[in-house]
Each structure stands twice: as C-alpha cells, then as structure tokens.
Design a protein around this motif. Sequence first.
Motif, PDB file in Angstrom:
ATOM      1  N   LEU A 145      26.583 -21.186 -45.660  1.00  0.00           N
ATOM      2  CA  LEU A 145      25.192 -20.763 -45.816  1.00  0.00           C
ATOM      3  C   LEU A 145      24.213 -21.880 -45.450  1.00  0.00           C
ATOM      4  N   ASP A 146      24.588 -23.132 -45.692  1.00  0.00           N
ATOM      5  CA  ASP A 146      23.674 -24.228 -45.347  1.00  0.00           C
ATOM      6  C   ASP A 146      23.520 -24.361 -43.832  1.00  0.00           C
ATOM      7  N   ILE A 147      24.606 -24.181 -43.091  1.00  0.00           N
ATOM      8  CA  ILE A 147      24.515 -24.233 -41.630  1.00  0.00           C
ATOM      9  C   ILE A 147      23.753 -23.020 -41.113  1.00  0.00           C
ATOM     10  N   PHE A 148      23.970 -21.863 -41.750  1.00  0.00           N
ATOM     11  CA  PHE A 148      23.184 -20.670 -41.399  1.00  0.00           C
ATOM     12  C   PHE A 148      21.696 -20.969 -41.514  1.00  0.00           C
ATOM     13  N   GLN A 149      21.289 -21.606 -42.599  1.00  0.00           N
ATOM     14  CA  GLN A 149      19.877 -21.928 -42.815  1.00  0.00           C
ATOM     15  C   GLN A 149      19.353 -22.887 -41.737  1.00  0.00           C
ATOM     16  N   GLU A 150      20.201 -23.793 -41.290  1.00  0.00           N
ATOM     17  CA  GLU A 150      19.783 -24.803 -40.323  1.00  0.00           C
ATOM     18  C   GLU A 150      19.586 -24.223 -38.923  1.00  0.00           C
ATOM     19  N   LYS A 157      19.668  -9.187 -37.209  1.00  0.00           N
ATOM     20  CA  LYS A 157      20.641  -8.170 -37.611  1.00  0.00           C
ATOM     21  C   LYS A 157      20.753  -8.159 -39.130  1.00  0.00           C
ATOM     22  N   GLU A 158      21.411  -7.128 -39.649  1.00  0.00           N
ATOM     23  CA  GLU A 158      21.478  -6.961 -41.098  1.00  0.00           C
ATOM     24  C   GLU A 158      22.217  -8.111 -41.776  1.00  0.00           C
ATOM     25  N   LEU A 159      23.229  -8.666 -41.116  1.00  0.00           N
ATOM     26  CA  LEU A 159      23.949  -9.797 -41.709  1.00  0.00           C
ATOM     27  C   LEU A 159      23.005 -10.967 -41.960  1.00  0.00           C
ATOM     28  N   ASP A 160      22.061 -11.207 -41.032  1.00  0.00           N
ATOM     29  CA  ASP A 160      21.069 -12.272 -41.240  1.00  0.00           C
ATOM     30  C   ASP A 160      20.286 -12.024 -42.525  1.00  0.00           C
ATOM     31  N   ALA A 161      19.887 -10.779 -42.748  1.00  0.00           N
ATOM     32  CA  ALA A 161      19.116 -10.446 -43.951  1.00  0.00           C
ATOM     33  C   ALA A 161      19.928 -10.712 -45.205  1.00  0.00           C
ATOM     34  N   SER A 167      21.044 -16.964 -49.767  1.00  0.00           N
ATOM     35  CA  SER A 167      20.926 -18.421 -49.660  1.00  0.00           C
ATOM     36  C   SER A 167      19.520 -18.974 -49.845  1.00  0.00           C
ATOM     37  N   SER A 168      18.498 -18.121 -49.868  1.00  0.00           N
ATOM     38  CA  SER A 168      17.128 -18.643 -49.916  1.00  0.00           C
ATOM     39  C   SER A 168      16.293 -17.925 -50.966  1.00  0.00           C
ATOM     40  N   ASP A 169      15.505 -18.709 -51.693  1.00  0.00           N
ATOM     41  CA  ASP A 169      14.539 -18.120 -52.630  1.00  0.00           C
ATOM     42  C   ASP A 169      13.106 -18.444 -52.220  1.00  0.00           C
ATOM     43  N   LYS A 170      12.944 -18.811 -50.932  1.00  0.00           N
ATOM     44  CA  LYS A 170      11.601 -19.103 -50.430  1.00  0.00           C
ATOM     45  C   LYS A 170      10.816 -17.801 -50.261  1.00  0.00           C
ATOM     46  N   PRO A 171       9.581 -17.749 -50.720  1.00  0.00           N
ATOM     47  CA  PRO A 171       8.787 -16.515 -50.593  1.00  0.00           C
ATOM     48  C   PRO A 171       8.675 -16.028 -49.155  1.00  0.00           C
ATOM     49  N   GLU A 172       8.524 -16.957 -48.199  1.00  0.00           N
ATOM     50  CA  GLU A 172       8.368 -16.532 -46.809  1.00  0.00           C
ATOM     51  C   GLU A 172       9.642 -15.855 -46.290  1.00  0.00           C
ATOM     52  N   ASP A 173      10.814 -16.328 -46.768  1.00  0.00           N
ATOM     53  CA  ASP A 173      12.069 -15.695 -46.361  1.00  0.00           C
ATOM     54  C   ASP A 173      12.208 -14.313 -46.995  1.00  0.00           C
ATOM     55  N   MET A 174      11.794 -14.206 -48.258  1.00  0.00           N
ATOM     56  CA  MET A 174      11.850 -12.898 -48.925  1.00  0.00           C
ATOM     57  C   MET A 174      10.982 -11.872 -48.201  1.00  0.00           C
ATOM     58  N   ILE A 175       9.807 -12.314 -47.778  1.00  0.00           N
ATOM     59  CA  ILE A 175       8.901 -11.411 -47.064  1.00  0.00           C
ATOM     60  C   ILE A 175       9.525 -10.965 -45.745  1.00  0.00           C
ATOM     61  N   ARG A 176      10.105 -11.910 -45.026  1.00  0.00           N
ATOM     62  CA  ARG A 176      10.704 -11.569 -43.729  1.00  0.00           C
ATOM     63  C   ARG A 176      11.876 -10.602 -43.908  1.00  0.00           C
ATOM     64  N   VAL A 177      12.686 -10.831 -44.943  1.00  0.00           N
ATOM     65  CA  VAL A 177      13.840  -9.961 -45.192  1.00  0.00           C
ATOM     66  C   VAL A 177      13.376  -8.539 -45.511  1.00  0.00           C
ATOM     67  N   PRO A 182      13.546  -2.976 -45.613  1.00  0.00           N
ATOM     68  CA  PRO A 182      12.830  -2.659 -46.859  1.00  0.00           C
ATOM     69  C   PRO A 182      13.744  -2.402 -48.055  1.00  0.00           C
ATOM     70  N   ALA A 183      14.996  -2.032 -47.831  1.00  0.00           N
ATOM     71  CA  ALA A 183      15.904  -1.747 -48.943  1.00  0.00           C
ATOM     72  C   ALA A 183      16.138  -2.972 -49.821  1.00  0.00           C
ATOM     73  N   PHE A 184      15.904  -4.156 -49.273  1.00  0.00           N
ATOM     74  CA  PHE A 184      16.122  -5.381 -50.052  1.00  0.00           C
ATOM     75  C   PHE A 184      15.039  -5.580 -51.109  1.00  0.00           C
ATOM     76  N   ARG A 185      13.925  -4.828 -51.001  1.00  0.00           N
ATOM     77  CA  ARG A 185      12.850  -4.954 -51.980  1.00  0.00           C
ATOM     78  C   ARG A 185      13.377  -4.693 -53.389  1.00  0.00           C
ATOM     79  N   GLU A 186      14.188  -3.679 -53.508  1.00  0.00           N
ATOM     80  CA  GLU A 186      14.737  -3.317 -54.821  1.00  0.00           C
ATOM     81  C   GLU A 186      15.634  -4.429 -55.369  1.00  0.00           C
ATOM     82  N   LEU A 187      16.395  -5.072 -54.505  1.00  0.00           N
ATOM     83  CA  LEU A 187      17.267  -6.164 -54.948  1.00  0.00           C
ATOM     84  C   LEU A 187      16.454  -7.337 -55.458  1.00  0.00           C
ATOM     85  N   TYR A 188      15.394  -7.691 -54.722  1.00  0.00           N
ATOM     86  CA  TYR A 188      14.549  -8.805 -55.164  1.00  0.00           C
ATOM     87  C   TYR A 188      13.853  -8.467 -56.488  1.00  0.00           C
TER      88      TYR A 188
END
Length: 270
Positions: A145-150, A157-161, A167-177, A182-188
Amino acid sequence: MIHGERLSRLLTVIIGQKVTVKQVLPSQSKRLAAEASLIIMDIVVELESGALANVEIQKVGYHFPGQRSACYSSDLIIRQYDRQKSLKKKKFSYRDLQKVYTIVLVEHSSREFHQIPDQYIHRSSQKFDTGLELELLQEYIFIALDIFQEITHNIDKELDAWLYFLSSDKPEDMIRVTEAYPAFRELYMEIAEFQRKPEELIAMYNETLALYDKNTVELMIEEQQEEIRRLEEEAQKREEELRLNKEELRAKDDELELLRRELAKRAENT
C-alpha cells in the motif's frame, strides 16, 4: 457475515475474476497471540466456488514474507483437504480441491518490495518451465500500500478506489474516491460512526484483531535493537576517529609552529 458483499467485491477486483464470499471460517491457525503484533486484520473466507482465501492486512511487513505466506497457504490446502474428505468420505477425489488464495496487503512494506519500486501489486501462481499443465492450487497476491501511494495519483479503476480507501485517511483522497465511486460514501460514513463509538468496532472485530506471529515480531524487534546498537557503535567509532584526527592536527600545528619559529630564528641570524 455483515456486508459480505463488500468483501466479495474487494476480492473480485484483487483476484481479477468474480468471486462471492460464502462464509468467514473460524480460525484454526496455531499462530500465537503477541502484544506486539503487526497484524491489523486476518480472516479466512470460503468462496462460492469452494476455494479458500486468507486475507491479511499488515501494519508493517513481516520478515520472510514468502516463506511465511507459503506456510499459511499450505495450512489452507490441508484445511480444505480435511473438510472435503470428511464430507465425501470414500467418494472424495483430489479434483474436489479448489484453489487457495493468500492475499496480503501491507501498509509499510518490507525492503523486498521496495526493490521493485514501480510495482505495488504482485501476483504469483505455480507453473512449469516445460509447458506441462497441471492444476496446482496455491496462488499469492501481495499488495504494498505504501508503494501504491507513492506511484498512483489517479483513480482509474475500482481497485485504485479500494486501495485508497484502505490506505489513506486524507480528506482529498476520500473526496476523489467517493466522486469516482459513490458507493464508498456509505463505507466512509460507517467508519466515521465507528470513530464516535469505538467500543462497537472493538466488539465487532474482537477476534480478527487477534495478535499473531509472536516469534516473528520478537525477532524483528531484536534485529531493530541490534541495528540501533550497531549504529551507536559506529557513532562512537567516528567520534574516536574525529578525536584522533583533532589530536593529529594539533600535533602538526605544533610542528609547523616550531618550524616557523626555527625559520624566523635563522632569518634573524643571517
């Protein structure tokens, strides 16, 4: 199992073919609990096809990742063999055995993975170099996951999401995901609720947050302590070398001063 469809979807995008999680199996592993565990989650699931998958998320990558995963993959083979033979008895055939997947996601991967810095997902299956085709059952997937972030900057693609979600709790990443999927909204939203009521999260994952691999963790700690001791010895050695160099420079300065005085004296006498 609560929200088994989510795990099914995650495994589908990781494995690359549609899978459905049938059930989460009770742990039969003999891995010892250890307070210093590096494991975040470790579950064994049975897929609709009958295949087994061990899904593990590690905070810090363990030493000997290949050997360790091979042992757990072998455990899955034996576990499936015992169950099928118990169910079918004399009708049992080795063709009843399905693939087993060992899937390891690592938040801070070990040095082996950083030797290939432009790849974050590694898939392995057993093949013969002669072209012989046999149905071998063990497959492995490692995700750093750290190399993925780099190296990943877009959600193509969905795997990226999913990997950003894990791996990330950054607000900007959450918004992009959530904009891309949109289905990830419920998970967050559920994660935010768990953060407000952590006792529910602890109760839900009490077993899956069990602490494993005591011996490996202790070995890693010992090696870190040995590395610290070595660095301290090197620092002391360098300090001693600097001290000796200063003494040598001081002695040379004294020699030069004596030579300067001698030359001055000779100049006065001529």
